[in-house]
Scaffold this motif. Structure first.
Motif, PDB file in Angstrom:
ATOM      1  N   PHE A  99      21.861  44.509  22.849  1.00  0.00           N
ATOM      2  CA  PHE A  99      23.176  43.637  22.669  1.00  0.00           C
ATOM      3  C   PHE A  99      24.248  44.220  23.635  1.00  0.00           C
ATOM      4  O   PHE A  99      25.483  43.986  23.521  1.00  0.00           O
ATOM      5  CB  PHE A  99      23.766  43.526  21.388  1.00  0.00           C
ATOM      6  N   ARG A 100      23.813  45.130  24.635  1.00  0.00           N
ATOM      7  CA  ARG A 100      24.785  45.770  25.491  1.00  0.00           C
ATOM      8  C   ARG A 100      25.025  44.722  26.697  1.00  0.00           C
ATOM      9  O   ARG A 100      26.328  44.823  27.301  1.00  0.00           O
ATOM     10  CB  ARG A 100      24.005  47.025  26.219  1.00  0.00           C
ATOM     11  N   LEU A 101      24.150  44.033  26.976  1.00  0.00           N
ATOM     12  CA  LEU A 101      24.181  43.150  28.381  1.00  0.00           C
ATOM     13  C   LEU A 101      24.715  41.693  27.812  1.00  0.00           C
ATOM     14  O   LEU A 101      24.223  41.306  26.871  1.00  0.00           O
ATOM     15  CB  LEU A 101      23.337  43.126  29.296  1.00  0.00           C
ATOM     16  N   THR A 102      25.554  41.276  28.406  1.00  0.00           N
ATOM     17  CA  THR A 102      26.074  39.798  28.202  1.00  0.00           C
ATOM     18  C   THR A 102      25.281  38.693  28.626  1.00  0.00           C
ATOM     19  O   THR A 102      25.243  37.566  28.308  1.00  0.00           O
ATOM     20  CB  THR A 102      27.304  39.554  28.691  1.00  0.00           C
ATOM     21  N   LEU A 121      24.493  37.441  21.937  1.00  0.00           N
ATOM     22  CA  LEU A 121      24.938  38.436  22.685  1.00  0.00           C
ATOM     23  C   LEU A 121      26.674  38.390  23.070  1.00  0.00           C
ATOM     24  O   LEU A 121      27.616  39.655  22.896  1.00  0.00           O
ATOM     25  CB  LEU A 121      24.365  38.286  24.335  1.00  0.00           C
ATOM     26  N   GLY A 122      27.237  37.300  22.480  1.00  0.00           N
ATOM     27  CA  GLY A 122      28.828  37.280  22.853  1.00  0.00           C
ATOM     28  C   GLY A 122      29.379  37.711  21.665  1.00  0.00           C
ATOM     29  O   GLY A 122      30.641  37.894  21.668  1.00  0.00           O
ATOM     30  N   ASP A 123      28.699  38.023  20.751  1.00  0.00           N
ATOM     31  CA  ASP A 123      29.338  38.489  19.279  1.00  0.00           C
ATOM     32  C   ASP A 123      29.592  39.935  19.531  1.00  0.00           C
ATOM     33  O   ASP A 123      30.468  40.496  18.624  1.00  0.00           O
ATOM     34  CB  ASP A 123      28.301  38.243  18.160  1.00  0.00           C
ATOM     35  N   PHE A 124      29.122  40.643  20.177  1.00  0.00           N
ATOM     36  CA  PHE A 124      28.838  42.290  20.511  1.00  0.00           C
ATOM     37  C   PHE A 124      30.038  42.794  21.369  1.00  0.00           C
ATOM     38  O   PHE A 124      30.134  42.343  22.383  1.00  0.00           O
ATOM     39  CB  PHE A 124      27.680  42.744  20.738  1.00  0.00           C
ATOM     40  N   VAL A 125      30.757  43.558  20.890  1.00  0.00           N
ATOM     41  CA  VAL A 125      31.971  44.204  21.462  1.00  0.00           C
ATOM     42  C   VAL A 125      31.371  45.663  21.966  1.00  0.00           C
ATOM     43  O   VAL A 125      30.491  46.330  21.186  1.00  0.00           O
ATOM     44  CB  VAL A 125      33.093  44.598  20.704  1.00  0.00           C
ATOM     45  N   PRO A 126      31.301  46.328  23.212  1.00  0.00           N
ATOM     46  CA  PRO A 126      30.927  47.551  23.778  1.00  0.00           C
ATOM     47  C   PRO A 126      31.545  48.678  22.847  1.00  0.00           C
ATOM     48  O   PRO A 126      32.751  48.673  22.627  1.00  0.00           O
ATOM     49  CB  PRO A 126      31.362  47.602  25.159  1.00  0.00           C
ATOM     50  N   ALA A 209      22.482  47.991  35.172  1.00  0.00           N
ATOM     51  CA  ALA A 209      23.137  46.718  34.931  1.00  0.00           C
ATOM     52  C   ALA A 209      24.179  47.075  33.987  1.00  0.00           C
ATOM     53  O   ALA A 209      25.454  46.412  34.163  1.00  0.00           O
ATOM     54  CB  ALA A 209      22.098  45.914  33.761  1.00  0.00           C
ATOM     55  N   GLU A 210      24.353  48.025  33.133  1.00  0.00           N
ATOM     56  CA  GLU A 210      25.590  48.387  31.923  1.00  0.00           C
ATOM     57  C   GLU A 210      26.680  48.873  33.093  1.00  0.00           C
ATOM     58  O   GLU A 210      27.640  48.547  32.727  1.00  0.00           O
ATOM     59  CB  GLU A 210      25.210  49.419  31.067  1.00  0.00           C
ATOM     60  N   ILE A 211      26.094  49.830  34.130  1.00  0.00           N
ATOM     61  CA  ILE A 211      27.314  50.414  34.934  1.00  0.00           C
ATOM     62  C   ILE A 211      28.052  49.259  35.742  1.00  0.00           C
ATOM     63  O   ILE A 211      29.054  48.884  35.911  1.00  0.00           O
ATOM     64  CB  ILE A 211      26.599  51.296  35.988  1.00  0.00           C
ATOM     65  N   ALA A 212      27.212  48.392  36.489  1.00  0.00           N
ATOM     66  CA  ALA A 212      27.717  47.154  37.178  1.00  0.00           C
ATOM     67  C   ALA A 212      28.632  46.252  36.144  1.00  0.00           C
ATOM     68  O   ALA A 212      29.527  45.674  36.651  1.00  0.00           O
ATOM     69  CB  ALA A 212      26.441  46.264  37.872  1.00  0.00           C
ATOM     70  N   GLN A 213      28.068  46.041  34.931  1.00  0.00           N
ATOM     71  CA  GLN A 213      29.085  44.942  34.169  1.00  0.00           C
ATOM     72  C   GLN A 213      30.260  45.717  33.663  1.00  0.00           C
ATOM     73  O   GLN A 213      31.258  44.878  33.489  1.00  0.00           O
ATOM     74  CB  GLN A 213      27.943  44.777  32.771  1.00  0.00           C
TER      75      GLN A 213
END
Length: 341
Positions: A99-102, A121-126, A209-213
Motif C-alpha cells: 500500500f505504498r504506491l497510489t 490504496l487511497g486509504d493509506f497515509v505514508p 516508484a516510491e522515490i518518484a511518487q
C-alpha cells in the motif's frame, strides 16, 4: 496504554517491532503472530528479547481485538490478508510494499503482479513522518516506506522541493544482508554473501516508484548487497539548476530538517565520518543525510544512511504510531546507536 499485535513477528522486521514495542511505555505488546512458530516463545527466535517477555507466538486465528495491528508480512500478502484482519484493530500499520504506491498500474509494473485491493490504496497515509506528519495525526491506515526508499527520499526531498535540481537523478543503494529477510534463499547464505558486493538490482528496482511518487523526480536506481548485516547507504547524484551553489544546498537541508527529531544533517569538511555512515546508526531510528557539491560541474551528491530494520522499517512504524496517538515522537525510540561497533 494501548494494546498492540504484530503479524509476521518471526521475521527481522517483526523482531524489531517486538523489541521496540516491549520497551515502549505506552504500549502493551499483546500478541505476536507466526504461521510457522505457533506456541513457541518469541525469545527462542529473537534471543535479544530474553528476560523481557514470556509471550509466545500465536496463530492468526487466535487474534483478538487490539488498538493497533502492525503487519510485517511479505510483499503481496497484506493485500490478501487485509479484508479478514481489518476488524481486529482500528489502526493498521503495514510494513510491506502493498500500500505504498497510489497507482495500481505502477504497483503491477514494479512488483510483477496485479493489486487485488486497488480500492484501498487511497486509504493509506505514508508512514513517513518527515513527509506526512499532519496526515498521520488522524490516520487509521498507514503504509511504511521501504528502507532504501526512505533513505533516498530523505536525501533528495529538500533539493527537489526547492527546485534546486533537475528531475533526472541516479540512486546507488547499498544494503546489508538483513534486508533480504529471515527466510532469504541460497544467495544470502554466509558462504555466498561473505566478501561479496553483489549488484542484485542493476535496473528498475521497485523503490524507484516510491522515490518518484514522494519527490517528483525521475530516478534510476541500482542496489548492491554488501557484507554488513544491518544498514543502508544511498548515493544520489543529480544536476544542479543554474545558479544553485553549495550555500543554497546547505540551507535547503537545514530548513527542511532543523526541527526533525530523527534526521541529522551530516556534511562535514573534516573527521572520520564526514558523510552519513550506517555503521554508527545500528539499532537507532536516525537517518543521517549529507551532500557534496561540485559547482564547476553543476553536480550534487546527496548521501543518506540508516538502519534498514529501524528507521527503514520498524522504527518508522513506531514513530508514525507515536504521532497517530498524540505521543512525543521520540517515545520508545531514544536509543542513539553504538560506537565503535
Amino acid at each position: 496504554m494501548i494494546r498492540a499485535a504484530v503479524l509476521g513477528g518471526a521475521g527481522y522486521i517483526g523482531g524489531e517491532l517486538l523489541r521496540l514495542l516491549l520497551g515502549h511505555p505506552e504500549v502493551e505488546l499483546a500478541a505476536a503472530v507466526s504461521s510457522r512458530l505457533g506456541g513457541k516463545r518469541i525469545d527462542s527466535t529473537h534471543p535479544n528479547l530474553r528476560g523481557l517477555t514470556d509471550l509466545t507466538f500465536c496463530a492468526e486465528e487466535e487474534l483478538e481485538q487490539y488498538d493497533v495491528l502492525l503487519l510485517a508480512a511479505g510483499h503481496g500478502a497484506t493485500m490478501e490478508l487485509l479484508p479478514r484482519l481489518a476488524g481486529h484493530a482500528k489502526t493498521l500499520i503495514d510494513l510491506s510494499g502493498d500500500f505504498r504506491l497510489t497507482d495500481p498500474a505502477v504497483y503491477e509494473a514494479y512488483y510483477g503482479l496485479p493489486h487485488t485491493a486497488p480500492e484501498l490504496l487511497g486509504d493509506f497515509v505514508p508512514g513517513a513522518p518527515e513527509l506526512a506528519r499532519e496526515a498521520l495525526r488522524g490516520a487509521d491506515r498507514i503504509a511504511v516506506p521501504g528502507c532504501m526508499a526512505t533513505a533516498a527520499i530523505l536525501a533528495l526531498r529538500p533539493l527537489a522541493a526547492e527546485q534546486l535540481i533537475e528531475p533526472d537523478v541516479t540512486v546507488d543503494a547499498r544494503t546489508g544482508s538483513s534486508g533480504s529477510g529471515a527466510t532469504a534463499g541460497p544467495a544470502n547464505t554466509h558462504a555466498e554473501r561473505s566478501g561479496a558486493m553483489r549488484v542484485f538490482a542493476p535496473a528498475g528496482h521497485r523503490h524507484e516508484a516510491e522515490i518518484a511518487q514522494s519527490c517528483g523526480v525521475r530516478p534510476t536506481m541500482t542496489a548492491t548487497g554488501v557484507e554488513a548485516v544491518r544498514g543502508v547507504q544511498v548515493l544520489c547524484r543529480a544536476t544542479l539548476r543554474d545558479g544553485v551553489d553549495e550555500t543554497a544546498v546547505r540551507r535547503a537541508y537545514r530548513r527542511h530538517y532543523a526541527d526533525e527529531p530523527f534526521v541529522r544533517v551530516v556534511a562535514q569538511r573534516r573527521g572520520m565520518y564526514r558523510l552519513p555512515e550506517p555503521k554508527v546508526l545500528s539499532g537507532s531510528n536516525y537517518c543521517d543525510v549529507g551532500f557534496a557539491v561540485r559547482p564547476e560541474a553543476r553536480q550534487v551528491l546527496a548521501v543518506a544512511a540508516l538502519d534498514n530494520l529501524v528507521k527503514g522499517g520498524a522504527g518508522n512504524a513506531v514513530q508514525s504510531l507515536n504521532i497517530r496517538m498524540g505521543w512525543p515522537e521520540r517515545l520508545g525510540l531514544e536509543f542513539p546507536g553504538l560506537h565503535p561497533v
